[in-house]
Design an enzyme around this catalytic site. Structure first.
Site, mmCIF file in Angstrom:
data_model
loop_
_atom_site.group_PDB
_atom_site.id
_atom_site.type_symbol
_atom_site.label_atom_id
_atom_site.label_comp_id
_atom_site.label_asym_id
_atom_site.label_seq_id
_atom_site.Cartn_x
_atom_site.Cartn_y
_atom_site.Cartn_z
ATOM 1 C CG HIS A 151 -4.565 -3.892 0.636
ATOM 2 N ND1 HIS A 151 -3.821 -3.519 -0.460
ATOM 3 C CD2 HIS A 151 -4.591 -2.814 1.459
ATOM 4 C CE1 HIS A 151 -3.425 -2.262 -0.315
ATOM 5 N NE2 HIS A 151 -3.870 -1.814 0.841
ATOM 6 C CE1 TYR A 190 -5.538 6.425 -0.408
ATOM 7 C CE2 TYR A 190 -4.844 6.883 1.851
ATOM 8 C CZ TYR A 190 -5.216 5.978 0.858
ATOM 9 O OH TYR A 190 -5.250 4.633 1.132
ATOM 10 C CG ASP A 196 -2.076 0.988 1.122
ATOM 11 O OD1 ASP A 196 -3.040 0.756 0.368
ATOM 12 O OD2 ASP A 196 -1.970 2.021 1.791
#
Length: 381
Positions: free
Chosen positions: A358, A304, A175
């Protein structure tokens, strides 16, 4: 300096009050998880959080690791540092992503630091450093813009070489941690044994004039990613554009925070819709509680926006110089073919994993630990 997790009781008391006063939304009949976090499950989870979850017990388990804080570029960075048990442990920094935290690494750390005690070879031991990203959990947040993966990679290089004294080290991540790890292999490759990834999302490979055409598998990847962002990427868009607006609600409501995080663990894991087939309630709530008690959801989601404001794209004929290994778990958000990764990396090992998603370090620690050992074994001094 050494650090111990010790949350003030007043913070836990305030959490209890807020859980007791949760104001629940309604739900479309029969929608299950189709509109987002399921109401029945969230009521069940919050009730457990309110009546059964024992943060002090989790705190004690976490404090069994060796925690530290160190000043890096003016920020107090939290990390676990477990010395390897073996003849020549290799330094390894492992980096989490979002909505994860350092807790994701707690199952894999013992497997990497002391492999002989877990069915492995002592020669494969690592000195494991597991930091919390800036603004995540117990690491201090920056209030200045620009805290993206490139910046964090520079910070980790400082942490490993200057603060901890390792002249050369290795790195692993998924990630956001994959982006940090990749950048380490790019900007600091002369200090790196290699990099190991569970997701291949950065850098974007060069696809301009003179590059070879996309293969059928690569073309399918592009289509899959576009479809995924339409179906599942709403969180990414709001966190990448208006994270501050989102932060008010998540920082004020523990039930809201849990709903935002838990849905990702269910959707992104190899659980076939049954989240507790992969994680216990205590594990899920430990992650959520770390975000809550550290007041860090706002500073985590704004990364982000920082990353999307500073995209990292390869130039023509450019690759990440450090040797790279990839473990591709079947329920990872994006599963590129090897030829896609080879556009940007010197791929030395590529392994299609039999199960997992994930959050591999938490979901399949044994499988991931094995892959990390296998990849780095020939790269040791």
């Amino acid at each position: 300096m050494p650090f111990e997790i010790a949350i003030d009781q007043s913070v836990l008391d305030d959490l209890q009050v807020r859980l007791n006063q949760t104001r629940w939304p309604d739900e479309v009949t029969g929608s299950a998880w189709g509109y987002g976090s399921n109401l029945d499950y969230m009521k069940e989870l919050v009730e457990y959080w309110r009546t059964n979850f024992d943060w002090r017990a989790q705190e004690e388990k976490l404090n069994a690791f060796h925690h530290f804080k160190s000043k890096v570029d003016g920020l107090d960075i939290h990390f676990i540092h477990e010395r390897g048990v073996g003849p020549s442990p290799m330094p390894l920094v492992i980096t989490h992503g979002w909505p994860s935290c350092f807790f994701e690494m707690t199952k894999i750390i013992p497997l990497l630091a002391d492999p002989a005690s877990h069915g492995g070879d002592a020669a494969d031991a690592f000195d494991v450093v597991a930091p919390s990203l800036p603004g995540f959990g117990f690491s201090q947040a920056s209030n200045d813009p620009g805290m993206q993966v490139q910046k964090v990679a520079d910070m980790w290089a400082t942490l490993m070489t200057e603060n901890l004294g390792y002249p050369k080290f290795s790195a692993q991540g998924g990630d956001i941690g994959s982006g940090v790890t990749s950048r380490l292999g790019y900007s600091h490759h002369e200090k790196m044994y290699g990099v190991h990834l569970t997701s291949v999302t950065r850098p974007t490979p060069y696809l301009g004039p003179g590059s070879r055409p996309l293969t059928e598998a690569e073309d399918a990847l592009v289509t899959q990613r576009d479809r995924w962002f339409l179906d599942e990427g709403g969180y990414n868009h709001i966190q990448g554009t208006k994270p501050q607006t989102l932060s008010y609600g998540l920082n004020d409501s523990p039930a809201g925070l849990a709903a935002w995080i838990i849905e990702k663990y269910r959707t992104w894991s190899d659980c076939h819709g049954d989240i507790e087939s992969r994680y216990t309630k205590d594990e899920l709530l430990t992650i959520v509680t770390i975000y809550w008690v550290t007041n860090s959801i706002g500073s985590s989601v704004r990364m982000y926006k920082e990353n999307q404001s500073s995209l990292w794209t390869m130039a023509e004929n450019e690759k990440v110089p450090a040797p790279a290994g990839m473990a591709m778990f079947p329920q990872e958000i994006s599963r590129p073919p090897r030829e896609w990764a080879e556009r940007s990396y010197d791929v030395r090992r590529w392994q299609e994993m039999p199960r997992g998603g994930h959050f591999a370090a938490l979901e399949e620690p044994q499988l991931l630990a094995h892959e990390v050992r296998e990849f780095f074994r020939p790269l040791r001094d």
